[in-house]
Design a protein around this motif. Structure first.
Motif, PDB file in Angstrom:
ATOM      1  N   MET A 223       0.846  -1.200   0.000  1.00  0.00           N
ATOM      2  CA  MET A 223       0.000   0.000   0.000  1.00  0.00           C
ATOM      3  C   MET A 223       0.884   1.253   0.000  1.00  0.00           C
ATOM      4  SD  MET A 223      -2.891   1.268   2.741  1.00  0.00           S
ATOM      5  CE  MET A 223      -4.169   0.140   2.272  1.00  0.00           C
ATOM      6  N   LYS A 224       0.588   2.170  -0.896  1.00  0.00           N
ATOM      7  CA  LYS A 224       1.370   3.408  -0.991  1.00  0.00           C
ATOM      8  C   LYS A 224       0.723   4.482  -0.129  1.00  0.00           C
ATOM      9  CE  LYS A 224       4.261   5.465  -4.508  1.00  0.00           C
ATOM     10  NZ  LYS A 224       4.442   5.797  -5.913  1.00  0.00           N
ATOM     11  N   LYS A 225       1.507   5.013   0.829  1.00  0.00           N
ATOM     12  CA  LYS A 225       0.960   5.984   1.789  1.00  0.00           C
ATOM     13  C   LYS A 225       1.763   7.293   1.764  1.00  0.00           C
ATOM     14  CE  LYS A 225       1.343   2.815   5.038  1.00  0.00           C
ATOM     15  NZ  LYS A 225       1.290   2.136   6.366  1.00  0.00           N
ATOM     16  N   ALA A 226       1.034   8.380   2.003  1.00  0.00           N
ATOM     17  CA  ALA A 226       1.675   9.698   2.078  1.00  0.00           C
ATOM     18  C   ALA A 226       1.225  10.418   3.340  1.00  0.00           C
ATOM     19  CB  ALA A 226       1.313  10.539   0.856  1.00  0.00           C
ATOM     20  N   ILE A 227       2.127  11.186   3.903  1.00  0.00           N
ATOM     21  CA  ILE A 227       1.787  12.079   5.010  1.00  0.00           C
ATOM     22  C   ILE A 227       1.983  13.506   4.524  1.00  0.00           C
ATOM     23  CG2 ILE A 227       2.414  12.893   7.327  1.00  0.00           C
ATOM     24  CD1 ILE A 227       3.346  10.042   7.952  1.00  0.00           C
ATOM     25  N   LEU A 228       0.951  14.323   4.688  1.00  0.00           N
ATOM     26  CA  LEU A 228       1.028  15.737   4.332  1.00  0.00           C
ATOM     27  C   LEU A 228       1.111  16.556   5.614  1.00  0.00           C
ATOM     28  CD1 LEU A 228      -1.769  16.008   1.587  1.00  0.00           C
ATOM     29  CD2 LEU A 228       0.655  15.466   1.283  1.00  0.00           C
ATOM     30  N   LEU A 229       2.169  17.312   5.770  1.00  0.00           N
ATOM     31  CA  LEU A 229       2.309  18.225   6.909  1.00  0.00           C
ATOM     32  C   LEU A 229       1.819  19.595   6.462  1.00  0.00           C
ATOM     33  CD1 LEU A 229       5.877  17.164   8.145  1.00  0.00           C
ATOM     34  CD2 LEU A 229       3.644  16.261   8.852  1.00  0.00           C
ATOM     35  N   LEU A 230       0.742  20.057   7.073  1.00  0.00           N
ATOM     36  CA  LEU A 230       0.100  21.307   6.647  1.00  0.00           C
ATOM     37  C   LEU A 230       0.514  22.463   7.551  1.00  0.00           C
ATOM     38  CD1 LEU A 230      -3.544  19.905   6.212  1.00  0.00           C
ATOM     39  CD2 LEU A 230      -1.704  19.890   4.537  1.00  0.00           C
ATOM     40  N   ASN A 231       0.853  23.583   6.928  1.00  0.00           N
ATOM     41  CA  ASN A 231       1.193  24.769   7.716  1.00  0.00           C
ATOM     42  C   ASN A 231       0.864  26.011   6.905  1.00  0.00           C
ATOM     43  OD1 ASN A 231       2.121  26.263   9.898  1.00  0.00           O
ATOM     44  ND2 ASN A 231       4.036  25.125  10.085  1.00  0.00           N
TER      45      ASN A 231
ATOM     46  N   TYR B 188      -1.824   7.494  -4.805  1.00  0.00           N
ATOM     47  CA  TYR B 188      -1.524   6.832  -3.526  1.00  0.00           C
ATOM     48  C   TYR B 188      -2.796   6.206  -2.959  1.00  0.00           C
ATOM     49  CZ  TYR B 188       3.261   8.628  -2.957  1.00  0.00           C
ATOM     50  OH  TYR B 188       4.602   8.880  -3.083  1.00  0.00           O
ATOM     51  N   ASP B 189      -2.626   5.167  -2.131  1.00  0.00           N
ATOM     52  CA  ASP B 189      -3.779   4.468  -1.554  1.00  0.00           C
ATOM     53  C   ASP B 189      -4.334   5.186  -0.332  1.00  0.00           C
ATOM     54  OD1 ASP B 189      -3.625   2.043  -3.294  1.00  0.00           O
ATOM     55  OD2 ASP B 189      -1.647   1.898  -2.348  1.00  0.00           O
ATOM     56  N   LYS B 190      -3.450   5.814   0.453  1.00  0.00           N
ATOM     57  CA  LYS B 190      -3.882   6.450   1.703  1.00  0.00           C
ATOM     58  C   LYS B 190      -3.066   7.715   1.933  1.00  0.00           C
ATOM     59  CE  LYS B 190      -6.508   6.058   5.405  1.00  0.00           C
ATOM     60  NZ  LYS B 190      -7.966   5.974   5.334  1.00  0.00           N
ATOM     61  N   VAL B 191      -3.754   8.775   2.369  1.00  0.00           N
ATOM     62  CA  VAL B 191      -3.086  10.052   2.639  1.00  0.00           C
ATOM     63  C   VAL B 191      -3.471  10.511   4.047  1.00  0.00           C
ATOM     64  CG1 VAL B 191      -2.835  12.464   1.951  1.00  0.00           C
ATOM     65  CG2 VAL B 191      -3.116  10.694   0.192  1.00  0.00           C
ATOM     66  N   TYR B 192      -2.462  10.814   4.845  1.00  0.00           N
ATOM     67  CA  TYR B 192      -2.685  11.287   6.215  1.00  0.00           C
ATOM     68  C   TYR B 192      -2.333  12.772   6.265  1.00  0.00           C
ATOM     69  CZ  TYR B 192      -2.673   6.282   7.175  1.00  0.00           C
ATOM     70  OH  TYR B 192      -2.959   4.944   7.158  1.00  0.00           O
ATOM     71  N   ALA B 193      -3.323  13.612   6.501  1.00  0.00           N
ATOM     72  CA  ALA B 193      -3.111  15.061   6.552  1.00  0.00           C
ATOM     73  C   ALA B 193      -2.977  15.494   8.010  1.00  0.00           C
ATOM     74  CB  ALA B 193      -4.262  15.790   5.885  1.00  0.00           C
ATOM     75  N   ILE B 194      -1.778  15.920   8.372  1.00  0.00           N
ATOM     76  CA  ILE B 194      -1.501  16.309   9.766  1.00  0.00           C
ATOM     77  C   ILE B 194      -1.122  17.790   9.798  1.00  0.00           C
ATOM     78  CG2 ILE B 194      -0.074  15.896  11.803  1.00  0.00           C
ATOM     79  CD1 ILE B 194       0.320  13.019  10.825  1.00  0.00           C
TER      80      ILE B 194
ATOM     81  N   ILE C  73      -8.189  10.587   2.145  1.00  0.00           N
ATOM     82  CA  ILE C  73      -7.495  11.461   3.104  1.00  0.00           C
ATOM     83  C   ILE C  73      -8.069  11.316   4.510  1.00  0.00           C
ATOM     84  CG2 ILE C  73      -6.891  13.847   3.682  1.00  0.00           C
ATOM     85  CD1 ILE C  73      -7.056  14.517   0.703  1.00  0.00           C
ATOM     86  N   GLN C  74      -7.182  11.037   5.441  1.00  0.00           N
ATOM     87  CA  GLN C  74      -7.550  10.966   6.856  1.00  0.00           C
ATOM     88  C   GLN C  74      -6.906  12.157   7.563  1.00  0.00           C
ATOM     89  OE1 GLN C  74      -6.915   7.090   8.537  1.00  0.00           O
ATOM     90  NE2 GLN C  74      -7.165   7.792  10.641  1.00  0.00           N
ATOM     91  N   THR C  75      -7.646  12.784   8.456  1.00  0.00           N
ATOM     92  CA  THR C  75      -7.159  14.012   9.093  1.00  0.00           C
ATOM     93  C   THR C  75      -7.123  13.906  10.612  1.00  0.00           C
ATOM     94  OG1 THR C  75      -9.392  14.949   9.189  1.00  0.00           O
ATOM     95  CG2 THR C  75      -8.092  15.440   7.221  1.00  0.00           C
TER      96      THR C  75
END
Length: 309
Positions: free
Chosen positions: A1-9, A108-114, A145-147
Motif C-alpha cells: 500500500m502506498k501511503k503519504a503524510i502531508l504536513l500542513l502549515n 496513492y492508496d492512503k493520505v494522512y493530513a496532519i 485522506i484521513q485528518t
C-alpha cells in the motif's frame, strides 16, 4: 500500500519576492477576513500597501526568507527516513501549495493530513483543510485522506515543549524566572463567533504545566499571553506587551506555544521586537525558547501510528 503524510502549515516567503504573495494570500483568505469578497480584496490591498515594506525588511533581517522553510525541510527529511510513508509539506499561503503537491500523490492508496497546528482554529486548521479538499476533489481522492484536527494534549508534544524550555534555561534556576507561554492572537470577534482556539491554548498550557511539574521544573510563576496583533480591532487578551510590563521578576523565558515550527513570529517578532521592549522595561534577561521543530518527528510518528490503527 502506498501511503503519504502531508504536513500542513501556513507557510512563509521562500524569498523576498514572495513576501507580497504571502500577505496577499493570507489577507484574501475568507477564514482570516470574513467580509464579502470585494470588501476583503480592498482590505487586503490596504493592509499589504501599509505592511509590505516593513515585512520585506523584517524578512531581510532573517536572511531573506522565513525560517519555517528550512525547519520544515529538516523535519520532512527525518520522517522520510523513519516512516513507511512518503512525507510532503503543504503550505497555505506560499509554495508548495496543495495544488502543487496533490498531483504527485493522486495515485496513492492512503493520505494522512496532519496540520502543524496543535490547536484547532478556523483560521489555520480549517483554512488548510478547505484548500486541501478543494484540490483533492479534482482528483477524486478526498475519500483517501484521513485528518487529525488537534493534538495539544499529546504526551510527546508536551514533552517537546518542556525539552525546549529546559534548553532555554540551560543550568539556570527556574525559580529565578517567570515563564510566559506566548500564543498567536486572534480577534475577539473570531472567538465570539465560536472558534475554539483560545480554549485549546488554555488547555495546552494546563498540559505543559503538568509536564513541567512532573519533571520537577518550578518557575517563580507561569503565564499566558498573546502576540501578533494587527489593526484596530480588539484581540484576545492579555497582550504580551502588557503581560511583560506586569511581571515582577525581570527575568523571563518566553515559550511560543502556538507554533510547532519556528517562523518570523518567533525569530523576529518575539526574539527581536519584544526583546527590545523587554529591555526598555528593565528586564535583566529575556530568553525565547525554540519551537519543537525536529522534535515534532516523535509527535508526527505517534499521530500517524494512531491514525493507522
Amino acid at each position: 500500500m502506498k501511503k503519504a503524510i502531508l504536513l500542513l502549515n501556513m507557510g512563509g516567503p521562500n524569498n523576498l519576492d514572495e513576501v507580497k504573495v504571502f500577505l496577499k494570500n493570507m489577507f484574501n483568505d475568507k477564514r482570516i477576513i470574513s467580509a464579502p469578497k470585494l470588501i476583503r480584496k480592498l482590505i487586503a490591498f490596504i493592509i499589504i500597501k501599509s505592511r509590505l515594506k516593513e515585512a520585506r525588511n523584517n524578512y531581510k533581517q532573517l536572511g531573506g526568507k522565513s525560517p519555517i522553510i528550512g525547519y520544515t525541510k529538516e523535519l520532512v527529511n527525518i520522517l522520510n527516513n523513519e516512516l513507511d510513508a512518503d512525507i510532503f509539506y503543504v503550505m497555505r499561503y506560499t509554495p508548495p501549495f496543495a495544488k502543487d503537491v496533490l498531483p504527485n500523490i493522486k495515485d496513492y492508496d492512503k493520505v494522512y493530513a496532519i496540520p502543524l497546528y496543535p490547536h484547532y482554529s478556523t483560521t489555520t486548521t480549517a483554512s488548510s483543510f478547505d484548500d486541501l479538499f478543494i484540490e483533492a476533489k479534482k482528483y477524486k481522492m478526498e475519500n483517501k485522506i484521513q485528518t487529525v484536527h488537534k493534538y495539544y494534549s499529546n504526551e510527546n508534544y508536551n514533552k517537546a515543549i518542556v525539552q525546549r524550555i529546559k534548553e532555554a534555561l540551560k543550568d539556570k534556576n527556574p525559580n529565578e524566572y517567570e515563564l510566559v507561554f506566548s500564543a498567536h492572537g486572534l480577534t475577539q470577534k473570531i472567538i465570539d463567533n465560536g472558534d475554539i482556539y483560545q480554549k485549546n491554548i488554555k488547555q495546552n498550557v494546563y498540559y505543559a504545566r503538568k509536564e513541567l511539574a512532573k519533571q520537577g521544573i518550578n518557575f517563580h510563576k507561569t503565564h499566558l499571553a498573546y502576540q501578533s496583533r494587527v489593526g484596530p480591532m480588539q484581540w484576545i487578551k492579555p497582550y504580551l506587551e502588557d503581560k511583560l510590563a506586569s511581571l515582577k521578576l525581570k527575568k523571563v523565558i518566553i515559550y511560543p506555544i502556538a507554533f510547532t515550527i519556528d517562523n518570523s513570529e518567533t525569530e523576529f517578532e518575539l526574539d527581536v521586537e519584544y526583546k527590545e521592549l523587554a529591555y526598555e522595561l528593565g528586564f535583566k534577561e529575556y530568553i525565547v525558547a525554540k519551537a519543537p521543530n525536529i522534535l515534532m518527528s516523535e509527535v508526527i510518528k505517534d499521530l500517524y501510528n494512531k491514525m493507522g490503527t
